[in-house]
Motif scaffolding. Structure first.
Motif, PDB file in Angstrom:
ATOM      1  N   LEU A 225      33.675 -42.228  14.622  1.00 45.89           N
ATOM      2  CA  LEU A 225      33.870 -41.720  15.978  1.00 45.89           C
ATOM      3  C   LEU A 225      33.273 -40.322  16.107  1.00 45.89           C
ATOM      4  CD1 LEU A 225      35.322 -43.172  18.292  1.00 45.89           C
ATOM      5  CD2 LEU A 225      37.293 -41.698  17.881  1.00 45.89           C
ATOM      6  N   PHE A 226      33.393 -39.548  15.023  1.00 47.75           N
ATOM      7  CA  PHE A 226      32.835 -38.205  15.039  1.00 47.75           C
ATOM      8  C   PHE A 226      31.389 -38.191  14.586  1.00 47.75           C
ATOM      9  CE2 PHE A 226      37.460 -37.125  14.434  1.00 47.75           C
ATOM     10  CZ  PHE A 226      37.629 -36.666  15.738  1.00 47.75           C
ATOM     11  N   GLY A 227      30.840 -39.403  14.401  1.00 52.52           N
ATOM     12  CA  GLY A 227      29.439 -39.498  14.048  1.00 52.52           C
ATOM     13  C   GLY A 227      29.107 -39.137  12.613  1.00 52.52           C
ATOM     14  N   TRP A 228      30.069 -39.313  11.682  1.00 51.06           N
ATOM     15  CA  TRP A 228      29.820 -38.978  10.289  1.00 51.06           C
ATOM     16  C   TRP A 228      29.262 -40.153   9.483  1.00 51.06           C
ATOM     17  CZ3 TRP A 228      35.246 -36.411   9.973  1.00 51.06           C
ATOM     18  CH2 TRP A 228      35.172 -35.137  10.562  1.00 51.06           C
ATOM     19  N   GLY A 229      28.771 -41.158  10.110  1.00 47.94           N
ATOM     20  CA  GLY A 229      28.225 -42.315   9.395  1.00 47.94           C
ATOM     21  C   GLY A 229      28.314 -43.526  10.296  1.00 47.94           C
ATOM     22  N   THR A 230      27.859 -44.637   9.735  1.00 48.93           N
ATOM     23  CA  THR A 230      27.847 -45.843  10.571  1.00 48.93           C
ATOM     24  C   THR A 230      29.223 -46.494  10.589  1.00 48.93           C
ATOM     25  OG1 THR A 230      27.306 -47.257   8.716  1.00 48.93           O
ATOM     26  CG2 THR A 230      25.449 -46.310   9.964  1.00 48.93           C
ATOM     27  N   TRP A 231      29.453 -47.268  11.643  1.00 52.11           N
ATOM     28  CA  TRP A 231      30.715 -48.011  11.737  1.00 52.11           C
ATOM     29  C   TRP A 231      30.859 -48.967  10.553  1.00 52.11           C
ATOM     30  CZ3 TRP A 231      34.711 -47.181  14.905  1.00 52.11           C
ATOM     31  CH2 TRP A 231      34.499 -46.357  16.020  1.00 52.11           C
ATOM     32  N   GLU A 232      29.729 -49.650  10.204  1.00 49.09           N
ATOM     33  CA  GLU A 232      29.792 -50.638   9.118  1.00 49.09           C
ATOM     34  C   GLU A 232      30.256 -49.980   7.816  1.00 49.09           C
ATOM     35  OE1 GLU A 232      27.270 -50.924  11.282  1.00 49.09           O
ATOM     36  OE2 GLU A 232      27.544 -52.982  11.970  1.00 49.09           O
ATOM     37  N   ALA A 233      29.625 -48.853   7.494  1.00 52.54           N
ATOM     38  CA  ALA A 233      29.920 -48.203   6.217  1.00 52.54           C
ATOM     39  C   ALA A 233      31.396 -47.837   6.130  1.00 52.54           C
ATOM     40  CB  ALA A 233      29.057 -46.965   6.052  1.00 52.54           C
ATOM     41  N   TRP A 234      31.931 -47.255   7.221  1.00 47.56           N
ATOM     42  CA  TRP A 234      33.331 -46.814   7.190  1.00 47.56           C
ATOM     43  C   TRP A 234      34.298 -47.986   7.269  1.00 47.56           C
ATOM     44  CZ3 TRP A 234      34.949 -42.537   5.232  1.00 47.56           C
ATOM     45  CH2 TRP A 234      34.077 -41.443   5.193  1.00 47.56           C
ATOM     46  N   LEU A 235      33.864 -49.013   8.008  1.00 48.11           N
ATOM     47  CA  LEU A 235      34.703 -50.210   8.090  1.00 48.11           C
ATOM     48  C   LEU A 235      34.861 -50.815   6.700  1.00 48.11           C
ATOM     49  CD1 LEU A 235      35.774 -51.104  10.818  1.00 48.11           C
ATOM     50  CD2 LEU A 235      34.245 -53.061  10.711  1.00 48.11           C
ATOM     51  N   TYR A 236      33.723 -50.822   5.963  1.00 45.47           N
ATOM     52  CA  TYR A 236      33.726 -51.387   4.619  1.00 45.47           C
ATOM     53  C   TYR A 236      34.654 -50.592   3.708  1.00 45.47           C
ATOM     54  CZ  TYR A 236      31.819 -53.574   0.413  1.00 45.47           C
ATOM     55  OH  TYR A 236      31.683 -54.272  -0.744  1.00 45.47           O
ATOM     56  N   LYS A 237      34.559 -49.267   3.801  1.00 43.55           N
ATOM     57  CA  LYS A 237      35.447 -48.412   3.007  1.00 43.55           C
ATOM     58  C   LYS A 237      36.909 -48.673   3.367  1.00 43.55           C
ATOM     59  CE  LYS A 237      32.703 -44.206   2.018  1.00 43.55           C
ATOM     60  NZ  LYS A 237      31.589 -44.879   1.456  1.00 43.55           N
ATOM     61  N   GLY A 238      37.146 -48.863   4.641  1.00 47.57           N
ATOM     62  CA  GLY A 238      38.519 -49.127   5.118  1.00 47.57           C
ATOM     63  C   GLY A 238      39.053 -50.425   4.527  1.00 47.57           C
ATOM     64  N   LEU A 239      38.161 -51.453   4.529  1.00 39.72           N
ATOM     65  CA  LEU A 239      38.584 -52.746   3.982  1.00 39.72           C
ATOM     66  C   LEU A 239      38.917 -52.613   2.498  1.00 39.72           C
ATOM     67  CD1 LEU A 239      36.026 -55.139   5.704  1.00 39.72           C
ATOM     68  CD2 LEU A 239      38.395 -54.694   6.332  1.00 39.72           C
ATOM     69  N   GLU A 240      38.102 -51.823   1.803  1.00 41.96           N
ATOM     70  CA  GLU A 240      38.374 -51.596   0.382  1.00 41.96           C
ATOM     71  C   GLU A 240      39.740 -50.953   0.199  1.00 41.96           C
ATOM     72  OE1 GLU A 240      33.881 -50.993  -1.408  1.00 41.96           O
ATOM     73  OE2 GLU A 240      35.068 -49.253  -0.828  1.00 41.96           O
ATOM     74  N   LEU A 241      40.015 -50.003   1.067  1.00 42.63           N
ATOM     75  CA  LEU A 241      41.319 -49.341   0.990  1.00 42.63           C
ATOM     76  C   LEU A 241      42.449 -50.336   1.197  1.00 42.63           C
ATOM     77  CD1 LEU A 241      41.446 -45.830   2.688  1.00 42.63           C
ATOM     78  CD2 LEU A 241      42.210 -46.497   0.417  1.00 42.63           C
ATOM     79  N   LEU A 242      42.226 -51.277   2.116  1.00 39.72           N
ATOM     80  CA  LEU A 242      43.251 -52.294   2.359  1.00 39.72           C
ATOM     81  C   LEU A 242      43.578 -53.052   1.075  1.00 39.72           C
ATOM     82  CD1 LEU A 242      42.460 -54.059   5.757  1.00 39.72           C
ATOM     83  CD2 LEU A 242      44.313 -52.487   5.186  1.00 39.72           C
ATOM     84  N   VAL A 243      42.507 -53.416   0.353  1.00 39.28           N
ATOM     85  CA  VAL A 243      42.726 -54.155  -0.894  1.00 39.28           C
ATOM     86  C   VAL A 243      43.438 -53.268  -1.916  1.00 39.28           C
ATOM     87  CG1 VAL A 243      41.590 -55.343  -2.800  1.00 39.28           C
ATOM     88  CG2 VAL A 243      40.754 -55.660  -0.474  1.00 39.28           C
TER      89      VAL A 243
END
Ligand code: ADP
Ligand code: MG
Length: 764
Positions: A394-412
């Motif tokens: 949202l603050f433009g620090w990277g792509t949505w995909e990249a952060w979404l992927y990191k988020g999913l990893e965190l979920l696991v």
């Protein structure tokens, strides 16, 4: 009896802890002299009790399950504590379920409901698990295991492989995606269904986390990752379920110890009957080499019986007419006729199984701590995952995909499975191992205490010694020996003390009969008294007669000499005449010295003997048995004080006794260990750990096992925490992949389980 009025509070079972209830029972076993207050019975009137009442009230909720009409099921497919919580919440939300408890460690569900068992089974199935009624489970110890999970997993795996193979060759990407999607659907069906019920009942278990990760991966177009996550998760959970089932099975295998049928003797005919149909009082016949099917008393025949399955004793026990035998033990030599004394559901082995199952349901302190940790950890990481998916892009620090992927990893990574499993599987395995060695550990908490023991205190009579003293010497001081022995017999006839039994046996051997007596009383820790022909006669130790101001000076030298040889002295006389001295000796058990040596070898700091016997005898027995220290001339309440003294400076102290007259000391120690569990019910109720055999043989093994359990639990906790933190650390440099995250979670859980299962195999 005076002690009963003292212990009024104890008569109400709801008021006292189980320990204190047994306390009452034990106390009422020994007749007490009204002149001597039963100070030990004050347990209930002072402190402790109010706290216990509160605890009891809190437990009442749970006791509905025991009292009300309830059913027990065995649940298959739970591989994580959270699964049990989800299932419990789901079932509780149903209108026809009044009460429910699901236990992860044992895989048991206790439920009170007013619907059909079929409805219950189908509701459990909806949540993703299989319920098997406990009654049918006992008949067919091995319930049919469901293969559907495994085959779904296999299909999912094949689809995944096909997908990745076809991605290598030139096929349209839609086909590849379809194959991956199909793999996700097939493999993810069950976890997704469980996840649905978890979310519905407001719990955040690993199914929810994994399902969100897989769906998320699909959403960002990472179909291969999604399919791999689902497959690895399915594989991991299947393996986990299988191995956890194996630890649970080790307890259930105890149930197969006793044969299902018995030869019942009717007249001269023998009929084979299922044990369920054998009644108390029936006579059963057990041939050499056969297992004894029910508890009973030998009516005819002699044999040597291998009791190892129940007591863990390495040496078979000789049995003759009148001796007790237990279901599940092996008749090695002669044919035996046995008078049945217990129904199949009340046998010693049935009670062992019941106690072990109950024990496994109790949470150990470490487990409770880990559960609390997981309860905070998971939501925090979950929220963190959501935040990471939204804010940085949202603050433009990277792509949505990249952060979404990191988020999913965190979920696991938010899945605390290995950590949650670190303690219960180890405890179930250790308690199971102990049970197979004839040792009952009544809960993980006691296992943890046993693992940290520094000092062991032992009761002398009946614990270190055989508890069957014999008369070895008789000295007459005044009058005739016959008169003196007849008076001794008259006084002791009403006492149950082992010394009294010895004197009864000896005088019976001399063909002496008792005289007419009245006002029989026991003087706790000192002796006994009776009135014969209007005169008060006493039988007891030197202290008793000194207290009466009897003329003891002339016999003191003889008494001391006999005591220093290890004899216990019983003086017979009145307050002004000493009639004679009876010396009684109790042999040290063969297993005692061996067990004490082993305890030293495994590094127990201090072994202590507590006894009501005199200094001289105590010192002799202590040095022969090989204990480091002794406290002599103790009254029952002094034994409690001695334990408290040993506990100074935070020393962890266990008290070992036969549970018959040492209940207060057993309750005071950090850990109460009773022996002879197979023989006496009191021992089974009073203590925290019960040695089924009537000796100390398995004590060193119990302590080694507990220590290993503690060590393994610590290893498990550290290992799973470190793996989690490494995984967390790898997310941010972008080194972790989704499938690696799954492997780190389920793989760690599998390693933790395998590590815990080592406890099943430890031998002594
Ligand atoms: P312990 O079990 O450690 O021997 P007790 O409190 O049972 O301790 O007994 C303490 C002592 O009291 C015994 O050693 C014995 O000297 C004396 N005593 C107790 N009961 C009797 C009895 N019925 N007859 C004679 N002496 C007794
Ligand atoms: Mg005793």
């Amino acid at each position: 009896m005076p002690n009963e009025t003292k212990a009024t509070c104890c008569t109400d079972d709801a008021c006292c802890s189980p320990k204190e209830v047994t306390f009452k029972k034990t106390l009422s076993l020994t007749p007490v002299n009204p002149a001597v207050p039963a100070s030990t019975a004050s347990c209930c009137t002072d402190n402790g009790c109010t706290a216990e009442i509160k605890e009891r009230e809190e437990e009442k909720g749970a006791s509905i399950l025991e009292n009300g009409k309830h059913l027990e099921y065995r649940i298959e497919g739970m591989d994580c504590g959270a699964c049990a919580v989800t299932l419990e919440k789901h079932m509780r939300s149903l209108p026809y379920v009044t009460d429910i408890r699901v236990n992860f460690s044992t895989g048991n569900m206790k439920i009170v409901h007013n619907t059909t068992p079929e409805t219950i089974i189908s509701e459990v199935k909806k949540a993703g698990y299989t319920a098997i009624p406990a009654s049918s489970q006992r008949k067919a110890a091995k319930a049919p295991s469901s293969y559907s999970g495994i085959s779904l997993m296999a299909v999912s795996g094949i689809l995944l492989v096909l997908g990745s193979l076809s991605s290598l060759v030139q096929v349209p990407s839609t086909i590849v995606t379809t194959l991956y999607a199909a793999s996700i659907l097939v493999g993810g069906y069950k976890p997704a269904r469980s996840a649905y019920y978890a979310v519905k009942s407001g719990s955040l278990d690993m199914n929810v986390l994994m399902a969100s990760a897989a769906i998320g991966a699909a959403l960002i177009g990472e179909w291969l990752e999604g399919a791999t996550v689902v497959f690895l998760f399915a594989l991991g959970t299947t393996l986990q379920t299988k191995s956890i089932e194996r630890t649970r099975e080790s307890i259930r295998s105890l149930m197969d110890l006793a044969p299902p049928e018995a030869w019942v003797k009717q007249g001269i005919a023998l009929t084979r009957k299922p044990v369920e149909e054998v009644k108390i009082g029936d006579t059963i016949v057990v041939k050499p080499g056969e297992k004894i099917p029910l508890d009973g008393e030998i009516a005819a025949g002699t044999s040597s019986v291998n009791q190892a399955p129940i007591t863990g004793e390495s040496i078979p026990v000789d049995k003759q007419e009148g001796d007790p035998v237990y279901a599940g033990t092996v008749n090695e030599e002669g044919s035996l006729e046995i008078h049945v004394t217990k129904l199949v559901e009340d046998t010693t082995i049935a009670r062992i199984i019941h106690l072990v199952e109950e024990a496994q349901e109790k949470k150990a302190p470490t487990e409770a701590f880990v559960d609390r940790f997981a309860k905070i950890y998971t939501p925090i990481v979950f929220i963190l995952a959501i935040l990471i998916m939204i804010f940085p892009p949202l603050f433009g620090w990277g792509t949505w995909e990249a952060w979404l992927y990191k988020g999913l990893e965190l979920l696991v990574v938010a899945c605390p499975c290995a950590l949650v499993i670190s303690t219960p599987v180890a405890i179930v395995s250790a308690i199971g191992n102990a049970a197979r060695h004839g040792v009952l550990i009544k809960g993980g908490a006691f296992l943890e205490i046993a693992g940290t023991l520094q000092t062991l205190a032992f009761d002398k009579t009946g614990t270190l010694t055989e508890g069957k003293p014999k008369v070895v010497k008789v000295l007459t001081i005044n009058g005739t020996e016959q008169d003196m022995l007849a008076i001794a017999r008259t006084i002791e006839e009403h006492s149950k003390h082992p010394i009294a039994v010895a004197i009864m046996d000896y005088t019976s051997g001399q063909h002496l009969s008792s005289r007419q007596g009245e006002n029989f009383t026991t003087i706790v820790g000192k002796g006994a008294q009776a009135i014969i022909d209007g005169i008060s006669y006493y039988a007891g130790n030197l202290k008793l007669f000194q207290g009466l101001h009897a003329p003891t000076t002339s016999i003191e030298k003889q008494v001391l000499e006999l005591q220093n040889q290890g004899n216990t002295i019983v003086i017979i006389g009145t307050h002004d005449t000493i009639l004679g001295i009876i010396a009684v000796a109790d042999a040290i058990r063969k297993t005692t010295t061996d067990a004490l040596q082993k305890l030293k070898k495994i590094g127990i700091h201090q072994t202590v003997m507590l006894t009501g016997d005199n200094e001289g005898t105590a010192s002799h027995i202590a040095s022969t048995a090989g204990v480091d220290r002794y406290f002599a001339e103790l009254l029952p309440e002094d034994k409690v004080a001695a334990i408290k003294k040993l506990q100074e400076n935070n020393h962890v102290v266990a008290m070992v006794g036969d549970g018959i007259n040492d209940a207060p000391a057993l309750a005071t120690a950090n850990l109460g260990i009773a022996m002879g569990g197979a023989g006496t019910d009191t021992a089974m109720e009073t203590a925290d750990i019960i040695l089924m055999a009537d000796n100390l043989e398995k004590l060193p093994h119990t302590i080694t096992l507990s220590r290993k359990a503690l060590r393994i639990i610590k290893q498990n906790i550290w290992f799973s925490l470190i793996v989690k933190f490494i995984a967390l650390g790898l997310i941010f440099p972008g080194w972790l992949t989704l499938w690696l995250a799954v492997i780190s979670d389920t793989g760690a859980a599998l390693i933790v389980i395998a590590n815990s299962m080592r406890l099943l195999r430890i031998k002594n």
